[in-house]
Design an enzyme around this catalytic site. Structure first.
Site, PDB file in Angstrom:
ATOM      1  N   ASP A 249      50.441  37.770   9.852  1.00  0.00           N
ATOM      2  CA  ASP A 249      50.385  37.618  11.313  1.00  0.00           C
ATOM      3  C   ASP A 249      48.976  37.443  11.851  1.00  0.00           C
ATOM      4  O   ASP A 249      48.775  37.552  13.061  1.00  0.00           O
ATOM      5  CB  ASP A 249      51.020  38.839  11.967  1.00  0.00           C
ATOM      6  CG  ASP A 249      50.160  40.080  11.793  1.00  0.00           C
ATOM      7  OD1 ASP A 249      49.680  40.301  10.667  1.00  0.00           O
ATOM      8  OD2 ASP A 249      49.959  40.814  12.768  1.00  0.00           O
ATOM      9  N   GLU A 250      48.006  37.148  11.016  1.00  0.00           N
ATOM     10  CA  GLU A 250      46.624  37.088  11.503  1.00  0.00           C
ATOM     11  C   GLU A 250      45.823  36.089  10.675  1.00  0.00           C
ATOM     12  O   GLU A 250      45.990  35.997   9.461  1.00  0.00           O
ATOM     13  CB  GLU A 250      45.984  38.477  11.395  1.00  0.00           C
ATOM     14  CG  GLU A 250      44.608  38.583  12.017  1.00  0.00           C
ATOM     15  CD  GLU A 250      44.086  40.002  11.992  1.00  0.00           C
ATOM     16  OE1 GLU A 250      43.082  40.268  12.677  1.00  0.00           O
ATOM     17  OE2 GLU A 250      44.672  40.839  11.269  1.00  0.00           O
TER      18      GLU A 250
END
Length: 476
Positions: free
Chosen positions: A94-95
């Site tokens: 997610d990053e």
């Protein structure tokens, strides 16, 4: 992405939107991987023991993670990032860091802000979820900006404003400052980034050593020259499970290790890799942890070779006190395999010998077709997808005493009805994650994305806060 796992579950399950959702290990030894913003209001945080989270927020929905869904969403987001620049450095599902200059974006503030706002809109349209964007001239500053932007926001750190922005922040804000470093600085009277810069490089080197002290001083000044690295080559591939009850039966320990070895090889092959060194990890009942490793003649992705190596390593470990966690990993990765001929020949020889014995021994009296092994009862973990022959797709709300409760709803539907079945109901079977956008109740497709509750836009934190929470999630 904002509270990634929990937000994905809320987008997939209309009945949970706007309510506290906690994703992670649901057993007595589980830990929280992600808490929705509604759950964070009660003090629930990533890496917190699930038992503690239940005391703080007993009415939350506690769900097992669905990594297939999270990877699908992650792939869509990464595609959007690669459309902006060839230099994308994923940090987790997610990053990621993105080098906009490499994508031809002009370095003016208005230009990069427009790119960031467009990216946020594209993420929402493609995934039904929200992400927060930080824009700055260095990786450290962009990371800090993205944290400040949460949830569902955008922050730009203007060139020249770095020191003013960083000054009042706690020293733990800087990369590489963990509890031990923060304590050493606290004893020296250093608490903020500004105080770190004022201490000077010589003092920081004296306190922390040359490399760490000099690097920390540069970051306190807002200087970070680390490039965005497009390819982050994995050094190892591993899987592990934490058990709700300590394993004391040696046979059960061996079977669990075999299962983990096979899962590890599946991941290895999915990544198109092979490995030379097999590693096992054993965490005992008293939390003491040890590892054992064996290096093979050459790289392999043969499940039999990995299983046999893991079994040999287990023989060197005393497990009589009880095993809390087991893990199997492969390191020394390569893009090719060099088959272990000795292991292959031994396997073939064993098969031939077994066939010869079977041919030589007459069948026992009354022997016919072998009786099928007794099927283990199905385990219906909360949150997992199911399909019922009559009612369609849904998800498990809970199970126990031979019953399983299912809520039938889809990302694009209204909150669905709840029904209860026997755990071995033949009409009920495991399902696959439904897309968060693009589905519909008629033909399975719709142009409208799933709506997101406005109440999700509160709180702070990032999925990466989970730290080592993943290793404590049991029975993924």
């Amino acid at each position: 992405m904002d509270a990634f796992y929990a937000s994905a579950e809320q987008a997939a399950k209309p009945s949970l939107r706007g309510k506290p959702v906690i994703v992670g290990g649901i057993g007595p030894r589980g830990v929280v991987a992600t808490a929705s913003y509604e759950a964070r209001v009660f003090g629930v945080r990533s890496a917190m023991p699930t038992a503690q989270a239940r005391r703080l927020c007993p009415n939350a929905a506690y769900l097992s993670p669905r990594f297939d869904l999270y990877r699908q969403v992650s792939d869509k987001v990464m595609e959007l990032l690669h459309a902006l620049s060839p230099l994308v450095e994923p940090l987790s599902l997610d990053e990621a860091f993105v080098d906009l200059e490499a994508g031809g974006v002009a370095p003016e503030t208005d230009a990069v802000r427009a790119v960031g706002e467009r990216l946020r809109r594209d993420i929402r349209e493609a995934t039904a979820l929200t992400g927060s964007v930080g824009l700055a001239g260095a990786k450290m500053l962009a990371k800090i900006a993205s944290e400040a932007a949460k949830p569902d926001g955008l922050v730009v750190i203007e060139p020249g404003s770095e020191r003013e922005l960083l000054g009042p922040m706690p020293v733990r804000t800087l990369p590489g400052v963990g509890p031990a470093t923060a304590e050493a600085l606290r004893r020296a009277g250093i608490h903020t980034v500004a105080e770190t810069a004022e201490a000077g490089e010589d003092e920081l080197v004296r306190l922390l050593g040359k490399a760490h002290g000099a690097g920390l001083y540069a970051m306190a000044l807002g200087q970070d020259d680390r490039p965005v690295v497009a390819e982050r080559d994995a050094k190892s591939i591993s899987v592990e499970d934490t058990f709700e009850v300590d394993l004391t039966d040696r046979t059960r320990v061996r079977s669990e290790l075999t299962r983990l070895a096979e899962r590890c090889v599946q991941r290895l092959r999915a990544a198109g890799r092979s490995g030379r060194t097999v590693v096992i990890k054993v965490r005992n009942y008293d939390f003491s942890t040890l590892t054992r490793s064996e290096t093979l003649r050459g790289p392999t992705d043969d499940p039999a070779v990995v299983r046999e190596a893991a079994a040999r390593l287990l023989e060197t470990v005393d497990t009589t006190g009880g095993v809390r966690l087991l893990g199997v990993g492969v390191s020394g990765l390569a893009d090719f395999t060099q088959e272990d001929l000795f292991a292959q020949l031994a396997t073939e020889q064993e098969a031939e010998e077994e066939a010869a014995r079977a041919a030589a021994e007459p069948p026992a009296a009354g022997a016919g077709e072998p009786e099928p092994e007794e099927e283990r009862p199905r385990r219906w973990a909360p949150g997992l997808d199911v399909v019922h022959e009559e009612y369609g797709a849904g998800w498990v709300q809970g199970s126990g005493v031979g019953r399983v409760t299912v809520r039938f709803e889809q990302p694009w539907s209204a909150p669905g009805r709840v029904r209860t079945f026997a755990v071995d109901d033949p009409a009920l079977r495991p399902g696959e994650p439904l897309p968060l956008v693009g589905g519909g109740p008629g033909d399975g497709q719709s142009s409208e994305p799933a709506t997101r509750p406005k109440s999700l836009s509160s709180g702070e934190g990032a999925e990466s806060e989970a730290g080592e929470a993943g290793e404590e999630i049991s029975s993924r």
